[in-house]
Write an enzyme that holds these catalytic residues in place. Structure first.
Site, mmCIF file in Angstrom:
data_model
loop_
_atom_site.group_PDB
_atom_site.id
_atom_site.type_symbol
_atom_site.label_atom_id
_atom_site.label_comp_id
_atom_site.label_asym_id
_atom_site.label_seq_id
_atom_site.Cartn_x
_atom_site.Cartn_y
_atom_site.Cartn_z
ATOM 1 N N GLY A 51 83.877 63.406 56.541
ATOM 2 C CA GLY A 51 84.026 65.159 56.588
ATOM 3 C C GLY A 51 84.774 64.718 58.217
ATOM 4 O O GLY A 51 85.594 66.398 58.504
ATOM 5 N N SER B 61 80.375 66.694 63.259
ATOM 6 C CA SER B 61 81.169 66.427 62.085
ATOM 7 C C SER B 61 79.875 66.568 60.534
ATOM 8 O O SER B 61 80.099 67.044 59.776
ATOM 9 C CB SER B 61 82.067 65.753 61.428
ATOM 10 O OG SER B 61 82.657 65.960 62.514
ATOM 11 N N HIS C 169 74.538 74.313 10.645
ATOM 12 C CA HIS C 169 75.215 72.621 10.054
ATOM 13 C C HIS C 169 76.100 72.911 9.493
ATOM 14 O O HIS C 169 76.831 71.979 8.424
ATOM 15 C CB HIS C 169 74.450 72.906 9.358
ATOM 16 C CG HIS C 169 72.845 71.766 9.993
ATOM 17 N ND1 HIS C 169 72.090 70.773 9.845
ATOM 18 C CD2 HIS C 169 71.806 72.226 9.463
ATOM 19 C CE1 HIS C 169 71.033 71.418 10.774
ATOM 20 N NE2 HIS C 169 70.134 71.981 10.311
ATOM 21 N N SER D 21 103.190 77.124 18.674
ATOM 22 C CA SER D 21 104.034 76.353 17.864
ATOM 23 C C SER D 21 105.616 76.161 18.094
ATOM 24 O O SER D 21 106.342 77.420 17.734
ATOM 25 C CB SER D 21 103.786 75.889 15.941
ATOM 26 O OG SER D 21 104.369 74.810 16.140
ATOM 27 N N LYS E 188 103.514 80.883 13.779
ATOM 28 C CA LYS E 188 101.836 80.041 14.292
ATOM 29 C C LYS E 188 101.412 80.211 15.622
ATOM 30 O O LYS E 188 102.153 80.238 16.901
ATOM 31 C CB LYS E 188 101.259 78.716 14.222
ATOM 32 C CG LYS E 188 100.438 77.871 14.417
ATOM 33 C CD LYS E 188 101.049 76.554 13.881
ATOM 34 C CE LYS E 188 99.428 76.321 14.189
ATOM 35 N NZ LYS E 188 98.292 75.863 14.980
ATOM 36 N N GLU F 117 90.865 77.937 24.202
ATOM 37 C CA GLU F 117 91.184 75.994 24.276
ATOM 38 C C GLU F 117 90.802 76.182 25.753
ATOM 39 O O GLU F 117 90.498 74.832 26.086
ATOM 40 C CB GLU F 117 91.844 75.921 23.389
ATOM 41 C CG GLU F 117 92.726 76.274 21.837
ATOM 42 C CD GLU F 117 94.005 75.758 21.795
ATOM 43 O OE1 GLU F 117 95.102 75.743 22.324
ATOM 44 O OE2 GLU F 117 93.722 75.710 19.870
#
Length: 482
Positions: free
Chosen positions: A114, A155, A203, A333, A339, A346
């Site tokens: 850096g 640094s 499950h 969509s 839709k 998401e």
């Protein structure tokens, strides 16, 4: 310049065109005349113009705190004239306040220590300070980027110090409040729906019932535990490398400098920063950043689960589970009219997977601390700050645009509960596991309700079935299930 120069207030910026000549230990180089940076920054721009990933601006803001603290400590102990320290501190405040952001152009992909970022800060502060006293920008007089702004520092110790400061501040000021508000909203929903019975799923198959509130309380508790772990992980960031200089010995930093600058940074930030007890460890390793990143990963994991659970439960609207009704934010969509998709969920899943990837990068980079210095610092810092930012923003948007507006499809919830075969579990204590299993198979094979199958089996009558199979009695009490 022997006399104390007079500060002439002037707006930020250099009204100049073309280039000017700046110098460093390697000689002269032309830099943009309207920028405060100097030779080392310009060389970095030439040699490390890789991609579009710039060093995060919050790092520079934290660097302003470090440079101000160093100047004030140097002046307090007589190593720097007070007027120089005050001038450096004044410009460092402008850095911290984001007023000089346009003058920090460097890429993440640079020297691993850096150094070029540190020198970028030193050069900008020096030239802006020179401007304030009417000097010639680029002359390095009366403020020198190395001798004055970088006094008592390397640094190798100032960059990890700034890393700790910015990571700690970003976690505490940006991320934690956002997560706390999301937890509060989840808790509120859980309390509201604590008596709404739904069918459980294990499950991805039908299971015994619980309440919506119990399910949501589990989500809130997962986040609370992750946030507790993150708070614990951040504590290692309070230890600062400042004072170790190049390899941890403190060469060119006077006795007591490490404790004094840590105390000054603590005073400036209101956080309990302290000097790292072993500077060799502070320079050659970055374990505190690894722990902080692991805390961020630990937060991403339950967020990923919650977002995925919500979009499973909201799947439909007619051919999925359809238990939750999520807010409709935008068309889903370009080809299917009407839709609407669970887009906030998401986005949160993508954020969480990115954080998992960032953490892997941090872990691998931190393992590269060969000998007396880890030289993977920029990528570690960039990934940690990236994770913090997207988690904080993601939690905010997920809460505001999805969780707060989520409601229940109560008819669908009741339909699933009434049609579930797994309520047969309540019969096991009365008639035994094998007979209860037989009833379940009868119901599934003949497409009967559980009550109809129980009566068909002959193992119990309707009155007994109604007494034993009451979904509300099967969910326990509150969140404990007891």
């Amino acid at each position: 310049m022997t006399a104390i120069p007079t500060i002439t207030p002037c707006p930020i910026g250099i009204q100049a065109e073309g280039t000017r000549s700046e110098r460093d230990s390697m000689g002269q180089i032309e830099v943009p005349a309207n920028k405060y940076w100097g030779a080392q920054t310009q060389r970095s721009l030439v040699h490390f113009s890789i991609g579009t990933d710039r060093m995060p601006l919050p790092l520079y803001h934290a660097y302003g705190i470090v440079k101000k603290a160093a100047a004030l400590v140097n002046a307090a102990e007589g190593r720097m004239p007070e007027w120089k320290a005050d001038l450096i501190a004044r410009v460092a405040d402008e850095v911290t306040e984001g007023k000089l952001d346009d003058h920090f152009p460097l890429f993440v992909w640079q020297t691993g220590s850096g150094t070029q970022t540190n020198m970028n800060v030193n050069e900008v502060i020096a030239n802006r300070a020179i401007q304030l006293v009417g000097g010639e920008i680029g002359s390095q007089k009366p403020i020198h980027p190395n001798d004055d702004v970088n006094m008592g520092q390397s640094s190798n110790d100032s960059f990890p110090t700034a890393m700790h400061v910015v990571t700690l501040l970003e976690i505490e000021d940006r991320l934690i409040p956002s997560v706390e508000k999301l937890i509060e909203t989840l808790r509120s929903k859980a309390d509201e729906w604590m008596d709404v019975v739904k069918i459980g799923r294990t499950h991805l198959q039908d299971a015994v019932p619980l309440t919506v509130g119990q399910e949501w309380s589990g989500w809130a508790s997962l986040l609370e535990d992750a946030l507790k772990n993150l708070r614990h992980a951040r504590e290692a960031l309070f230890e600062l490398a400042a004072g170790g200089t190049a390899v941890g010995t403190g060469l060119n930093a006077p006795a007591g400098f490490s404790k004094a600058i840590a105390a000054k940074i603590a005073a400036l930030t209101g956080r309990p920063f302290k000097t790292a007890p072993n500077k060799f460890a502070a320079l050659s390793g970055l374990d505190a950043m690894v722990r902080a990143s692991a805390g961020l990963r630990g937060l991403a994991v339950p967020l990923l689960k919650i977002a995925n659970d919500m979009r499973w439960l909201a799947s439909g609207p007619r051919c999925g589970l359809g238990e939750l009704l999520l807010p409709e934010n935008e068309p889903g969509s370009s080809i299917m009219p009407g839709k609407v998709n669970p887009t906030q969920c998401e986005a949160m899943v993508m954020i969480a997977t990115q954080v998992l990837g960032n953490d892997n990068t941090v872990a691998v980079a931190a393992s590269q601390g060969q000998l007396d210095l880890n030289v993977m610092r920029p990528v570690i810092l960039a990934n940690c700050l990236h994770s913090i930012r997207i988690l904080a923003d993601g939690c905010h948007n997920f809460r505001v645009f999805s969780v707060e507006g989520t409601s229940l499809n109560r008819d669908k919830l009741a339909h699933y509960v009434n049609g579930s075969v797994m309520l047969v579990t309540a019969l096991s204590p009365a008639i035994g596991y094998d007979k209860a299993a037989e009833i379940a198979h009868i119901a599934i094979e003949h497409d009967l309700s559980l009550r109809e199958a129980a009566l068909k089996s002959g193992y119990l009558d309707g009155e007994t079935f109604d007494r034993l199979v009451n979904p509300l009695d099967m969910v326990g009490k509150g969140v404990g299930g007891a």
